[in-house]
Enzyme design. Sequence first.
Site, PDB file in Angstrom:
ATOM      1  N   GLU A   1       0.821  -1.214   0.000  1.00 29.62           N
ATOM      2  CA  GLU A   1       0.000   0.000   0.000  1.00 29.62           C
ATOM      3  C   GLU A   1       0.851   1.259   0.000  1.00 29.62           C
ATOM      4  OE1 GLU A   1      -0.421  -2.555   2.062  1.00 29.62           O
ATOM      5  OE2 GLU A   1      -2.283  -3.427   1.332  1.00 29.62           O
TER       6      GLU A   1
ATOM      7  N   HIS B   1     -11.586  -5.739   8.943  1.00 32.18           N
ATOM      8  CA  HIS B   1     -12.303  -5.530   7.676  1.00 32.18           C
ATOM      9  C   HIS B   1     -13.547  -4.682   7.922  1.00 32.18           C
ATOM     10  CE1 HIS B   1      -9.925  -9.151   6.751  1.00 32.18           C
ATOM     11  NE2 HIS B   1      -9.945  -8.738   5.512  1.00 32.18           N
TER      12      HIS B   1
HETATM   13  C1  TPP Z   1      -1.876  -4.821   4.441  1.00 31.56           C
HETATM   14  C2  TPP Z   1      -2.878  -5.680   3.775  1.00 31.56           C
HETATM   15  N1  TPP Z   1      -3.249  -5.400   2.506  1.00 31.56           N
HETATM   16  C3  TPP Z   1      -4.196  -6.138   1.891  1.00 31.56           C
HETATM   17  C4  TPP Z   1      -4.780  -7.190   2.525  1.00 31.56           C
HETATM   18  C5  TPP Z   1      -5.864  -8.006   1.836  1.00 31.56           C
HETATM   19  N2  TPP Z   1      -5.342  -9.339   1.484  1.00 31.56           N
HETATM   20  C6  TPP Z   1      -5.576 -10.409   2.293  1.00 31.56           C
HETATM   21  S1  TPP Z   1      -4.824 -11.766   1.737  1.00 31.56           S
HETATM   22  C7  TPP Z   1      -4.164 -10.998   0.399  1.00 31.56           C
HETATM   23  C8  TPP Z   1      -3.270 -11.747  -0.540  1.00 31.56           C
HETATM   24  C9  TPP Z   1      -2.086 -12.353   0.136  1.00 31.56           C
HETATM   25  O1  TPP Z   1      -1.308 -13.097  -0.741  1.00 31.56           O
HETATM   26  P1  TPP Z   1      -0.002 -13.869  -0.292  1.00 31.56           P
HETATM   27  O2  TPP Z   1       0.759 -13.061   0.702  1.00 31.56           O
HETATM   28  O3  TPP Z   1       0.735 -14.283  -1.495  1.00 31.56           O
HETATM   29  O4  TPP Z   1      -0.538 -15.134   0.528  1.00 31.56           O
HETATM   30  P2  TPP Z   1      -1.505 -16.320   0.059  1.00 31.56           P
HETATM   31  O5  TPP Z   1      -2.921 -15.835   0.272  1.00 31.56           O
HETATM   32  O6  TPP Z   1      -1.212 -16.618  -1.343  1.00 31.56           O
HETATM   33  O7  TPP Z   1      -1.232 -17.472   0.967  1.00 31.56           O
HETATM   34  C10 TPP Z   1      -4.568  -9.654   0.389  1.00 31.56           C
HETATM   35  C11 TPP Z   1      -4.222  -8.683  -0.655  1.00 31.56           C
HETATM   36  C12 TPP Z   1      -4.369  -7.457   3.852  1.00 31.56           C
HETATM   37  N3  TPP Z   1      -4.884  -8.480   4.552  1.00 31.56           N
HETATM   38  N4  TPP Z   1      -3.421  -6.704   4.438  1.00 31.56           N
END
Ligand code: TPP
Lengths: 394, 325
Positions: free
Chosen positions: B60, B130
């Site tokens: 972000e 959320h």
């Molecule tokens: C700071 C922040 N930004 C956005 C989100 C929303 N979000 C939750 S999971 C996710 C994707 C995470 O992907 P990754 O780290 O590759 O883990 P995976 O889900 O593939 O195990 C996002 C964008 C969040 N939880 N925290």
Amino acid sequence: MTTTKSRVVYTPSFTDGAEFRIPTFKVLKQDGSLYKGAKAPALDKDKALRIYRTMVTTRILDERMLAAQRQGRLSFYMQCTGEEAAVIGSAAALDDADMIMAQYREQGALAYRGFTIDEFMNQLFGNELDYGKGRQMPVHYGSKKLNYMTISSPLATQIPQATGYAYGQKLAGDGHCTITYFGEGAASEGDFHAALNMAAVQRVPVIFLCRNNGYAISTPAAEQFAADGVAPRAYGYKMDVIRVDGNDVLAMYEATKAARSLAVEHNRPVLIEAMSYRLAAHSSSDDPSGYRSKDEEAVWREKDPILRMRLWLERKKWWSEDEEKQLQETMRREVLETMKRAQKRPPPPLETLVTDVYDEVPPALAEQYEKLKAHIRRYPDAYPKSAEHAKGGA
Amino acid sequence: MTQMNMLQAINNALDTAMAADERVLCFGEDVGVFGGVFRATSNLQQKYGKARCFNTPLVEQGIIGFANGLAAQGSVPVAEIQFADYIFPAFDQIVNESAKFRYRSGDLFNVGGLTIRAPYGGGIAGGLYHSQSPEAYFAHTPGLKIVVPRNPHQAKGLLLAAIHDLNPVLFFEPKRLYRASVGEVPDEEYRLPLGEAEVLKEGTDVTVLGWGAQMEVIEQAVDMAEKDGISCEVIDLRTILPWDVETVANSVFKTGRLVVTHEAPLTGGFAGEIAATIQERCFLYLESPIARVTGMDTPFPLVLEKEHLPNHLKVFEAIRSSVDF
Ligand SMILES: Cc1ncc(C[n+]2csc(CCOP(=O)(O)OP(=O)(O)O)c2C)c(N)n1
């Protein structure tokens, strides 16, 4: 003072990031045999079976809870299907007193440590027995007893915290380390970079374990970074790094064991990149058909980490068809029965709205609470979950 | 006119802006081919290409820092933060950079083209990460505009105004209403004024003020109050910063009473600022203390979110106490 002792050149000389390519460590083939030249780690039968049972348990829990979410019993769920070896293989290589700071898809590590199905269910349903007192969404587990830090949804925030926690362990001299799990998506956050840099500078006994499962929600790894994965970043911080086949439980175990020695015995932070695939949707709110093909998923389904380990166990005569059937049946039954029990339990008492914000409830909040209770007494039908508590509560 | 839900209206606003001006770009986590986790950016990449609508890496502070640079260059970035709860890693870029770009450079440079969209608010079983309503943190920062729409028509008109406004704008979308709020939306481009509140209903006994998803709650509460013979004037603030003191004060001169409601916690919430300003302006006209109906001074809960939220019953009770004072 600069710490750079680099060679001098007299014409512009660039180094392309693409030169940093890191090999992948593998031990186990998909048919359960070992790669030529690879050696199985020193894993006795008990431990190997504990790992395997945990993998199966986690898979069953995930399948059942996703189904429960689909039936409307549960608001939300996240699976770790396809990544069981990466998570459980690594967790098994640690000491039980080492701290685990996970992202959210690491239920396998917690199950390996002994979190019971009951404990999982209480959190998932946010009932009165949930350690988190029904405050967080499903899958945000935590256990003080099992050294598993409660999950926080904001991504990557746990990574620098792991560096700090482990630095405290180093000062305490208790011979323990911290492992932190995160996705390749979360590794883009500033927190990741801060964590690695500080760990390398302070020589902190921390293991950074990136589960590279190819996607961050819908964003494929190719839109996440231009480099050869996450692993090469360790070079920039002067840190030990290893890339592992994340679907190979023996390689994950072996690599994490070695990483733990580097961390604990030499205060060298280590980055592990586990290459795997998120077979399931990101969460129960996600539909992967909007961003990837069934064919792509099928390729990875062939590389199932649980099957791979099972074939190895069968070759060693440590596991049989019958034992598999029995494990599957008992686990399915246990998950269903426990779910019913957890679902019936009442929610946490109304008071949990205002406790734990501070060590003690401050006066202004106490006043808000009294007002709320009076309000609920006036409209008990509008607040069925807490009306009982409010009536009784002084 | 087309019947749309709020997401479709936002998508339509982005489409309208991108079609009219090729300097407009949309980016953020998952906004590309997938169209965002809520689908607010659906089809934009397909229509305008990957250079103008794309997925960013998951960072972000990077998204907003990048957007600041892009806006300083003269482009018109519309950056998405996936949930308002995750805007905090970008807090430094917004509060120290976006907000002060023009001021510190004597207007040599500015990021007036910047718009930041983020879904906010509770009522979706999202728990503490959320569900937050962070408008008050940003309202403390001169140099930003903060806008919150209440329905699809407002969403399109206000978002287009935000995109064309010459200041950085935070556009907080009430995610509880994304699909729940449906209404007629003009197909062509139109803009609703920023900085102006809207009087939704005239009344004489009490002014009830809110924004975003609370407007629905107010509507229900006011229905109850009117059945009890209380005449309510209802105002949607629409822009939190800079806010429309005139419209609110004029209403309070008439009714002598004010109830303000928002989902964010009481202490330091924006209702406090409104109450202070209105009592200063309208002191001699006030018949009762200005009432605030807000979330509690706690993080946002999950299982007990209904208890925590300022719902129609709590707003109704505040209206009644205000009138009975
Ligand atoms: C700071 C922040 N930004 C956005 C989100 C929303 N979000 C939750 S999971 C996710 C994707 C995470 O992907 P990754 O780290 O590759 O883990 P995976 O889900 O593939 O195990 C996002 C964008 C969040 N939880 N925290």
